[in-house]
Motif scaffolding. Sequence first.
Motif, PDB file in Angstrom:
ATOM      1  N   GLU A  52     -15.429 -20.229  16.929  1.00 23.37           N
ATOM      2  CA  GLU A  52     -15.576 -20.703  15.550  1.00 23.37           C
ATOM      3  C   GLU A  52     -14.897 -22.051  15.322  1.00 23.37           C
ATOM      4  N   GLY A  53     -14.167 -22.549  16.324  1.00 23.03           N
ATOM      5  CA  GLY A  53     -13.531 -23.863  16.198  1.00 23.03           C
ATOM      6  C   GLY A  53     -12.210 -23.869  15.468  1.00 23.03           C
ATOM      7  N   THR A  54     -11.510 -22.718  15.406  1.00 23.61           N
ATOM      8  CA  THR A  54     -10.289 -22.624  14.609  1.00 23.61           C
ATOM      9  C   THR A  54      -9.009 -22.849  15.414  1.00 23.61           C
ATOM     10  N   GLY A  55      -9.111 -23.031  16.734  1.00 25.82           N
ATOM     11  CA  GLY A  55      -7.925 -23.217  17.554  1.00 25.82           C
ATOM     12  C   GLY A  55      -7.460 -24.667  17.594  1.00 25.82           C
ATOM     13  N   PHE A  56      -6.199 -24.873  17.981  1.00 28.66           N
ATOM     14  CA  PHE A  56      -5.709 -26.261  18.026  1.00 28.66           C
ATOM     15  C   PHE A  56      -6.348 -27.046  19.169  1.00 28.66           C
ATOM     16  N   GLU A  57      -6.786 -26.357  20.237  1.00 30.05           N
ATOM     17  CA  GLU A  57      -7.511 -27.073  21.287  1.00 30.05           C
ATOM     18  C   GLU A  57      -8.890 -27.516  20.790  1.00 30.05           C
ATOM     19  N   ASN A  58      -9.484 -26.736  19.893  1.00 28.90           N
ATOM     20  CA  ASN A  58     -10.737 -27.170  19.254  1.00 28.90           C
ATOM     21  C   ASN A  58     -10.521 -28.459  18.478  1.00 28.90           C
ATOM     22  N   LYS A  59      -9.405 -28.514  17.748  1.00 26.46           N
ATOM     23  CA  LYS A  59      -9.107 -29.716  16.950  1.00 26.46           C
ATOM     24  C   LYS A  59      -8.883 -30.930  17.858  1.00 26.46           C
ATOM     25  N   LEU A  60      -8.207 -30.713  18.970  1.00 28.39           N
ATOM     26  CA  LEU A  60      -7.989 -31.813  19.913  1.00 28.39           C
ATOM     27  C   LEU A  60      -9.310 -32.271  20.526  1.00 28.39           C
ATOM     28  N   ALA A  61     -10.184 -31.318  20.857  1.00 29.32           N
ATOM     29  CA  ALA A  61     -11.494 -31.675  21.411  1.00 29.32           C
ATOM     30  C   ALA A  61     -12.296 -32.493  20.407  1.00 29.32           C
ATOM     31  N   GLU A  62     -12.233 -32.101  19.137  1.00 32.66           N
ATOM     32  CA  GLU A  62     -12.946 -32.847  18.090  1.00 32.66           C
ATOM     33  C   GLU A  62     -12.402 -34.266  17.984  1.00 32.66           C
ATOM     34  N   MET A  63     -11.071 -34.403  18.072  1.00 36.38           N
ATOM     35  CA  MET A  63     -10.464 -35.721  17.981  1.00 36.38           C
ATOM     36  C   MET A  63     -10.894 -36.604  19.148  1.00 36.38           C
ATOM     37  N   PHE A  64     -10.880 -36.051  20.357  1.00 38.25           N
ATOM     38  CA  PHE A  64     -11.253 -36.839  21.536  1.00 38.25           C
ATOM     39  C   PHE A  64     -12.730 -37.207  21.517  1.00 38.25           C
ATOM     40  N   ALA A  65     -13.572 -36.291  21.057  1.00 38.13           N
ATOM     41  CA  ALA A  65     -14.998 -36.612  20.953  1.00 38.13           C
ATOM     42  C   ALA A  65     -15.215 -37.757  19.975  1.00 38.13           C
ATOM     43  N   ALA A  66     -14.476 -37.738  18.870  1.00 38.04           N
ATOM     44  CA  ALA A  66     -14.597 -38.814  17.884  1.00 38.04           C
ATOM     45  C   ALA A  66     -14.143 -40.145  18.478  1.00 38.04           C
ATOM     46  N   LYS A  67     -13.045 -40.133  19.242  1.00 34.06           N
ATOM     47  CA  LYS A  67     -12.551 -41.370  19.861  1.00 34.06           C
ATOM     48  C   LYS A  67     -13.550 -41.909  20.877  1.00 34.06           C
ATOM     49  N   LEU A  68     -14.237 -41.008  21.560  1.00 33.00           N
ATOM     50  CA  LEU A  68     -15.231 -41.415  22.555  1.00 33.00           C
ATOM     51  C   LEU A  68     -16.587 -41.731  21.926  1.00 33.00           C
ATOM     52  N   GLU A  69     -16.709 -41.429  20.619  1.00 31.47           N
ATOM     53  CA  GLU A  69     -17.968 -41.613  19.888  1.00 31.47           C
ATOM     54  C   GLU A  69     -19.097 -40.835  20.548  1.00 31.47           C
ATOM     55  N   LEU A  70     -18.781 -39.565  20.873  1.00 32.90           N
ATOM     56  CA  LEU A  70     -19.741 -38.673  21.506  1.00 32.90           C
ATOM     57  C   LEU A  70     -19.773 -37.343  20.757  1.00 32.90           C
ATOM     58  N   PRO A  71     -20.917 -36.674  20.734  1.00 30.96           N
ATOM     59  CA  PRO A  71     -20.945 -35.324  20.163  1.00 30.96           C
ATOM     60  C   PRO A  71     -20.169 -34.367  21.063  1.00 30.96           C
ATOM     61  N   LEU A  72     -19.633 -33.315  20.463  1.00 29.78           N
ATOM     62  CA  LEU A  72     -18.852 -32.320  21.199  1.00 29.78           C
ATOM     63  C   LEU A  72     -19.755 -31.159  21.595  1.00 29.78           C
ATOM     64  N   GLU A  73     -19.679 -30.776  22.859  1.00 32.27           N
ATOM     65  CA  GLU A  73     -20.513 -29.688  23.375  1.00 32.27           C
ATOM     66  C   GLU A  73     -19.631 -28.723  24.147  1.00 32.27           C
ATOM     67  N   TYR A  74     -19.749 -27.419  23.872  1.00 35.20           N
ATOM     68  CA  TYR A  74     -18.917 -26.413  24.531  1.00 35.20           C
ATOM     69  C   TYR A  74     -19.720 -25.585  25.529  1.00 35.20           C
ATOM     70  N   SER A  75     -19.021 -25.177  26.585  1.00 32.92           N
ATOM     71  CA  SER A  75     -19.495 -24.123  27.476  1.00 32.92           C
ATOM     72  C   SER A  75     -18.415 -23.052  27.440  1.00 32.92           C
ATOM     73  N   TRP A  76     -18.777 -21.825  27.060  1.00 27.21           N
ATOM     74  CA  TRP A  76     -17.781 -20.784  26.824  1.00 27.21           C
ATOM     75  C   TRP A  76     -17.651 -19.858  28.026  1.00 27.21           C
ATOM     76  N   TYR A  77     -16.404 -19.560  28.365  1.00 24.95           N
ATOM     77  CA  TYR A  77     -16.126 -18.609  29.446  1.00 24.95           C
ATOM     78  C   TYR A  77     -14.708 -18.091  29.230  1.00 24.95           C
ATOM     79  N   PRO A  78     -14.471 -16.776  29.385  1.00 23.56           N
ATOM     80  CA  PRO A  78     -13.126 -16.233  29.143  1.00 23.56           C
ATOM     81  C   PRO A  78     -12.097 -16.812  30.111  1.00 23.56           C
ATOM     82  N   MET A  79     -10.901 -17.105  29.596  1.00 21.23           N
ATOM     83  CA  MET A  79      -9.815 -17.664  30.391  1.00 21.23           C
ATOM     84  C   MET A  79      -9.191 -16.551  31.228  1.00 21.23           C
ATOM     85  N   ALA A  80      -9.942 -16.136  32.241  1.00 23.21           N
ATOM     86  CA  ALA A  80      -9.507 -15.066  33.132  1.00 23.21           C
ATOM     87  C   ALA A  80      -9.880 -15.473  34.557  1.00 23.21           C
TER      88      ALA A  80
END
Length: 280
Positions: A52-80
């Motif tokens: 849902e984009g509520t984590g602080f790493e989501n916020k950092l990803a959004e910030m970096f995508a904005a700095k790069l002037e690129l859309p943000l795209e996720y690939s999801w996989y459990p951290m295991a």
Amino acid sequence: MRIPALIKHLVAVSVALCLFISIGQAQTSDLVSGKSLRVCADPANYPMSTKEGTGFENKLAEMFAAKLELPLEYSWYPMATGFIRNSLRANKCDVVIGYAQGHELVLNTNHYFTSAYTLVVPKDGALADVDTLADERLKGLRLGVVAGSPPATHMARNGLIGKARPYNLVVDRRHESPIINMLDDLKAGELDGAILWGPISGPLIQNDYSEMSVTPLLKETLPPRLFFRITMGVRQGEKVWARKLNSLIRRNQDEINAILLDAGVPLTNEFGTGLLGQEN
């Protein structure tokens, strides 16, 4: 007349070598998408990342995508088990936003924050000012700890393992939530304290367990260390991409810190000896 022939041979070898290096660099660069910032993340790893984009790493990803002037795209996989193999190495993304420095599975960027393990206890209780696992007031108490995590060694050294309650380390957070279970057990009085990684405990206590306090364990001098520098992880060999991210980290460190502090992450200096901005 062998000298001209030798010169021609050396020139040919040099050209071939240059072409080989250029092709190798192009192949490495070609793995990184130029159309979007492709991030691999756990879909249920709150407070770090969520679908849902509520984590602080989501916020950092959004910030970096904005700095790069690129859309943000996720690939999801459990951290295991298999996370890097099935995500970054499978070329389903180009970066993992949070990864501990020095991990051989990825090429680490420069670290963008440092944090430490913490002790979580009731805010108004007798343990609220405890800041080391050597404190005698912890003896004989029921402490929660993630099994196999570095603080467990310190607990054993200080005689705190006898009544400790272990919680699972590597799980699929879509189905299990051992950290939430630990904090719920603390809230219910089944534990006297919980020892947790600061970037997890800080945001959770700030948002959902306000009756608890979080104290970074900055006074532990014996190994294993309880502080870690966190980087971004990219594929091995992608040094050009790593340097680009390093530049972004360096130029936007204040904004990165603001996102982390707003989320409740306890930030330390890079040696884990004091809270950021509060060193003596």
